[in-house]
Design an enzyme around this catalytic site. Sequence first.
Site, PDB file in Angstrom:
ATOM      1  CE  LYS A   1      11.383  -2.719  -6.495  1.00 38.66           C
ATOM      2  NZ  LYS A   1      12.192  -4.274  -6.963  1.00 38.66           N
TER       3      LYS A   1
ATOM      4  CB  CYS B   1      -0.894  -0.140   1.451  1.00 42.98           C
ATOM      5  SG  CYS B   1      -1.880  -1.298   1.542  1.00 42.98           S
TER       6      CYS B   1
ATOM      7  NE  ARG C   1       4.603   1.767  -0.891  1.00 43.79           N
ATOM      8  CZ  ARG C   1       5.456   1.657   0.046  1.00 43.79           C
ATOM      9  NH1 ARG C   1       6.716   2.344  -0.148  1.00 43.79           N
ATOM     10  NH2 ARG C   1       5.217   1.168   1.043  1.00 43.79           N
TER      11      ARG C   1
ATOM     12  CE  LYS D   1      13.187 -11.320 -10.528  1.00 41.65           C
ATOM     13  NZ  LYS D   1      14.212 -11.226  -9.404  1.00 41.65           N
TER      14      LYS D   1
ATOM     15  CG  ASN E   1       0.202   1.541   4.047  1.00 45.86           C
ATOM     16  OD1 ASN E   1      -0.997   1.516   3.262  1.00 45.86           O
ATOM     17  ND2 ASN E   1       1.309   2.083   3.513  1.00 45.86           N
ATOM     18  N   GLY E   2      -0.996  -1.866   6.691  1.00 47.67           N
ATOM     19  CA  GLY E   2      -0.541  -2.739   7.596  1.00 47.67           C
ATOM     20  C   GLY E   2      -1.841  -3.889   8.011  1.00 47.67           C
TER      21      GLY E   2
ATOM     22  CD1 TRP F   1      -0.463  -5.880  -3.186  1.00 48.54           C
ATOM     23  CD2 TRP F   1      -0.646  -6.712  -1.248  1.00 48.54           C
ATOM     24  NE1 TRP F   1      -0.018  -7.138  -3.519  1.00 48.54           N
ATOM     25  CE2 TRP F   1      -0.302  -7.865  -2.010  1.00 48.54           C
ATOM     26  CE3 TRP F   1      -0.698  -6.931   0.187  1.00 48.54           C
ATOM     27  CZ2 TRP F   1       0.118  -9.007  -1.600  1.00 48.54           C
ATOM     28  CZ3 TRP F   1      -0.638  -8.168   0.424  1.00 48.54           C
ATOM     29  CH2 TRP F   1      -0.009  -9.179  -0.237  1.00 48.54           C
TER      30      TRP F   1
ATOM     31  CG  HIS G   1      18.437 -36.937  -3.436  1.00 49.80           C
ATOM     32  ND1 HIS G   1      18.575 -38.172  -2.891  1.00 49.80           N
ATOM     33  CD2 HIS G   1      19.312 -36.279  -3.680  1.00 49.80           C
ATOM     34  CE1 HIS G   1      20.182 -38.168  -2.870  1.00 49.80           C
ATOM     35  NE2 HIS G   1      20.417 -37.113  -3.230  1.00 49.80           N
TER      36      HIS G   1
ATOM     37  CD  GLU H   1      16.546 -13.424  -8.496  1.00 48.29           C
ATOM     38  OE1 GLU H   1      15.925 -14.053  -7.728  1.00 48.29           O
ATOM     39  OE2 GLU H   1      16.218 -12.432  -9.096  1.00 48.29           O
TER      40      GLU H   1
ATOM     41  CD  GLU I   1       9.417 -11.564  -9.086  1.00 46.02           C
ATOM     42  OE1 GLU I   1       8.804 -10.906  -8.086  1.00 46.02           O
ATOM     43  OE2 GLU I   1      10.907 -11.374  -9.059  1.00 46.02           O
TER      44      GLU I   1
HETATM   45  C1  AGP Z   1      12.152  -9.958  -6.572  1.00 39.17           C
HETATM   46  O1  AGP Z   1      11.866  -9.941  -7.686  1.00 39.17           O
HETATM   47  C2  AGP Z   1      10.613  -9.808  -5.566  1.00 39.17           C
HETATM   48  N1  AGP Z   1       9.801  -9.182  -5.953  1.00 39.17           N
HETATM   49  C3  AGP Z   1      10.796 -10.288  -3.943  1.00 39.17           C
HETATM   50  O2  AGP Z   1      11.384 -11.496  -3.693  1.00 39.17           O
HETATM   51  C4  AGP Z   1      11.932  -9.193  -3.191  1.00 39.17           C
HETATM   52  O3  AGP Z   1      13.223  -9.447  -3.536  1.00 39.17           O
HETATM   53  C5  AGP Z   1      11.673  -9.382  -1.792  1.00 39.17           C
HETATM   54  O4  AGP Z   1      10.275  -9.205  -1.208  1.00 39.17           O
HETATM   55  C6  AGP Z   1      12.535  -8.768  -0.936  1.00 39.17           C
HETATM   56  O5  AGP Z   1      12.540  -7.252  -0.910  1.00 39.17           O
HETATM   57  P1  AGP Z   1      13.454  -6.201  -0.372  1.00 39.17           P
HETATM   58  O6  AGP Z   1      14.756  -6.558  -1.211  1.00 39.17           O
HETATM   59  O7  AGP Z   1      12.922  -4.850  -0.616  1.00 39.17           O
HETATM   60  O8  AGP Z   1      13.743  -6.673   0.977  1.00 39.17           O
END
Ligand code: AGP
Length: 591
Positions: free
Chosen positions: A586, A2, A28, A473, A101-102, A75, A492, A469, A476
Amino acid sequence: MCGIFGYVGNRNDGQKLVFSGLKSLEYRGYDSWGVGVIPEESKNTIAIKKKVGKIGNANVSDLPGGSLSFGHTRWATHGGVTDANAHPHLDCSGTIAVIHNGIFENYEEIKKGLLRKGHKFVSETDTETLTHLLEDFSKDKPFAEAVRAAFNRMDGLNAVIAVSAKENLLVAARNGSPLVIGFGKNENFLASDASALLPYTRDVYFLEDNEMAVLAPGKVTILNVKTAKEITPKRKRLDWKIEQGEKGKYKFYMLKEIFEQPQIITDIAVSGASQAEEIAKKIKDARGTYLVGCGTASYACLAGSYLFSKLAKRHVNFAIGSEFGYSLDFLNKDSLVIAISQSGETMDILESVKKAKDKGAKILSLVNVPGSSLYRLSDYKMLIGAGQERAVASTKAFTGMVAHLVLLANSLNGGVKEGQKSLMAAVKSVNQILSLKSLRKIKELTSRIVDKKHIYVIGRGLSYPASLETALKIKEISYIHAEGLAAGELKHGPLALIEKGTPCISFLPNDETYGSNLAGAMEMKARGGYIIGISHKPREVFDYYIHVSDAGESSIIPEVIVAQLLAYYLTIKKGLDPDKPRNLAKSVTVK
Ligand code: AGP
């Protein structure tokens, strides 16, 4: 997550300013938005516009003009994504509004009491409870005092903006979620992210936990929420560059940010060395060092644990931010926690870092956003220096984190120059990947795998975090299921999932993992897997080959950049927006 923007001043089109503030917070991540204003013409009321979906081409020209305005990008946490659940929320009289927010953890019991008293609720949110609580409390208290009392009744980590039309007042309170006050000339601002304030002021105060701010025209008062004692704010001057809005020649922020990486890594290699040497001393002095991050940052931490072992012969533990809090009972005053975060506002990190601090541990943060909550609460601070990252999918922040870790690990064994050299080799490799020929190759691969349901990614050693990673990517932003694995784990269990045509990405860097990684690729090939080799040299086992030149211990950087591009082009091919993936934010400011 948010976003909040507020304005109290002498302009009579505050609602437009707030609306444009909200646009700068769009990155965000959000699913609905809303703006409220106390109309100049009708001071005892609050006019509101709120809508589901992105701001897009919407405007607020149908809202009346006013000099006190506030807005929110939501959000969803409590209640579905509907116009009614979007913020602001009003009390029964329509003269009190709240954005939040929260998570208001104990709202249910308070709501029950308010319903019994006859309050009418029109949304499914936890936030609306606060508006009615304020309505009750402000019957016999000045509004700011009512907000203080109500905020003290709230459990959970929250940031709240409450507005009273009767008193023409905006009150903000924080415990957990970030809030920044911006001081202007006869006007004051408030936002959940300091970068949103840059077009208006650079004179700011980051509200700390359990502080509240009362914004009246021309005046800001900061108070302790618990004691009501007035606080003299230590203002900060922001010397950040305004970087928003400029995608330049790129259609999306993500692609722009991918292309910024060679310069960022070069800058870190050139100017990060002395700081790395300084910080390395802290790591040397610590008895027990822990790398902690979430999501992409957690994979940088995992990479760090390999780098410290390999280059500095030092055991550094790795933990995921959301789990660290449950396994830190052994920390003490000699421990060092290295918390890594792009935003510096990730609640899972902040929570566990606070617990670590309570145990006496020292905190070293590596963050991208200066002035962020994590940055402020740390004992030692390092900035990633990747510039503002706006795409939800983290790219340049990740490679920036890894670049600093390469320097740190090398500094620990006195070889920072080696680290610089290996980072420059990574830059060379990345520049090749970003050449037209290589981009064509990556794009062509997307046509072959875009319709697949599952993708598997394997690596060993430093290529293991690269695999994790890569999978993150892909999933997401392109919404294709992808799984990153330690190659040794294949047999395994996961090998059972490989069938004819399953895309299997194999990292084969020029290091001690090469032979075993090759074996993993062959095992998948033998089950019909379509093998995509990412390596410094081609092999027969590869059905598709992408060249990544060797950059020693920094090879994870170009490997992951190939993955970023692959995820990006898959997303474009599917007609999706890579900058704003569904359901994600974000800055993850809730637990
Ligand atoms: C990354 O592509 C993500 N959207 C997410 O995993 C992000 O890295 C994670 O939320 C951590 O965020 P930060 O680095 O702002 O702490």
